[in-house]
Motif scaffolding. Structure first.
Motif, mmCIF file in Angstrom:
data_model
loop_
_atom_site.group_PDB
_atom_site.id
_atom_site.type_symbol
_atom_site.label_atom_id
_atom_site.label_comp_id
_atom_site.label_asym_id
_atom_site.label_seq_id
_atom_site.Cartn_x
_atom_site.Cartn_y
_atom_site.Cartn_z
ATOM 1 N N PRO A 2 -6.524 5.969 -2.941
ATOM 2 C CA PRO A 2 -6.287 6.478 -1.595
ATOM 3 C C PRO A 2 -6.663 7.953 -1.477
ATOM 4 N N MET A 6 -0.272 12.435 -0.026
ATOM 5 C CA MET A 6 0.531 11.449 0.700
ATOM 6 C C MET A 6 1.041 12.045 2.006
ATOM 7 N N VAL A 15 -3.391 6.674 9.920
ATOM 8 C CA VAL A 15 -3.021 6.904 8.516
ATOM 9 C C VAL A 15 -3.081 5.591 7.746
ATOM 10 N N GLU A 16 -2.583 4.508 8.330
ATOM 11 C CA GLU A 16 -2.662 3.195 7.674
ATOM 12 C C GLU A 16 -4.109 2.800 7.423
ATOM 13 N N ARG A 18 -6.658 4.740 7.062
ATOM 14 C CA ARG A 18 -7.244 5.613 6.040
ATOM 15 C C ARG A 18 -6.752 5.253 4.640
ATOM 16 N N TRP A 19 -5.454 4.941 4.488
ATOM 17 C CA TRP A 19 -4.878 4.695 3.177
ATOM 18 C C TRP A 19 -4.951 3.240 2.729
ATOM 19 N N LEU A 20 -4.855 2.302 3.666
ATOM 20 C CA LEU A 20 -4.861 0.889 3.301
ATOM 21 C C LEU A 20 -6.202 0.229 3.559
ATOM 22 N N ARG A 113 -3.437 0.542 -3.724
ATOM 23 C CA ARG A 113 -2.696 0.665 -2.471
ATOM 24 C C ARG A 113 -1.303 0.050 -2.555
ATOM 25 N N THR A 140 3.723 -0.753 0.082
ATOM 26 C CA THR A 140 2.448 -0.045 -0.009
ATOM 27 C C THR A 140 2.685 1.400 -0.425
ATOM 28 N N VAL A 141 1.609 2.114 -0.714
ATOM 29 C CA VAL A 141 1.726 3.533 -1.079
ATOM 30 C C VAL A 141 2.264 4.361 0.077
ATOM 31 N N LEU A 142 2.244 3.823 1.287
ATOM 32 C CA LEU A 142 2.788 4.519 2.451
ATOM 33 C C LEU A 142 4.275 4.250 2.625
#
Length: 157
Positions: A2, A6, A15-16, A18-20, A113, A140-142
């Motif tokens: 990612p 964070m 953001v989702e 971009r990260w997922l 992720r 998830t990492v989020l």
């Protein structure tokens, strides 16, 4: 991996995405779920490829991982599912099922992720068929919890 640090606070769609991740939508081409095809959608300029993003993209990528043999993706050699090897080792049915579950768990957990796998269930569909539906609950990492049926594994080759 990612991108960047964070994010803190409320996580939005950008953001989702971009990260997922994001990608083209796929759908199974047959009831066994082995083949997949691109999905088209009507857009403002006519037909276009349908897209998935965020958690939906992550779930789709995990489903594709279950259909991919390890080492066959030249850009990510660790990508893929090696659980079918378990089913050829002559283990007792309960031991084979647990080894299959561990193989699915490894496939899901290796994705960068995924922060944590909270639950992983294999349900034989129908009983006695040697076909298992894979349901996963993960963080998830989020920090979001994602619950999804990510596919099916089969011992029928």
């Amino acid at each position: 991996m990612p991108p960047g640090p964070m994010p803190s606070g409320q996580v939005g769609a950008d953001v989702e995405r971009r990260w997922l991740g994001h990608g083209v939508a796929l759908r199974p081409t047959s009831p066994d779920g082995i083949g997949h095809d691109l999905v088209f959608a009507e857009g403002p300029d006519g037909r276009d490829l349908a897209r998935v993003e965020g958690g939906e993209n992550l779930a789709q990528d995990l489903a594709v991982a279950l259909l991919t043999a390890p080492g066959t993706d030249p850009f990510h050699l660790r990508f893929g599912f090696d659980g079918l090897q378990v089913l050829t080792q002559g283990l007792t049915p309960p031991m084979a099922l647990e080894m299959l579950r561990l193989s699915v768990l490894r496939t899901v957990a290796v994705d960068s992720r995924v922060a944590e796998v909270l639950d992983l269930t294999l349900t034989e569909m129908p009983p006695g068929s040697r076909r298992w539906q894979v349901d996963v609950v993960l963080r998830t990492v989020l920090g979001n919890v994602l619950q999804s049926t990510i596919g099916e594994v089969t011992a029928d080759g």
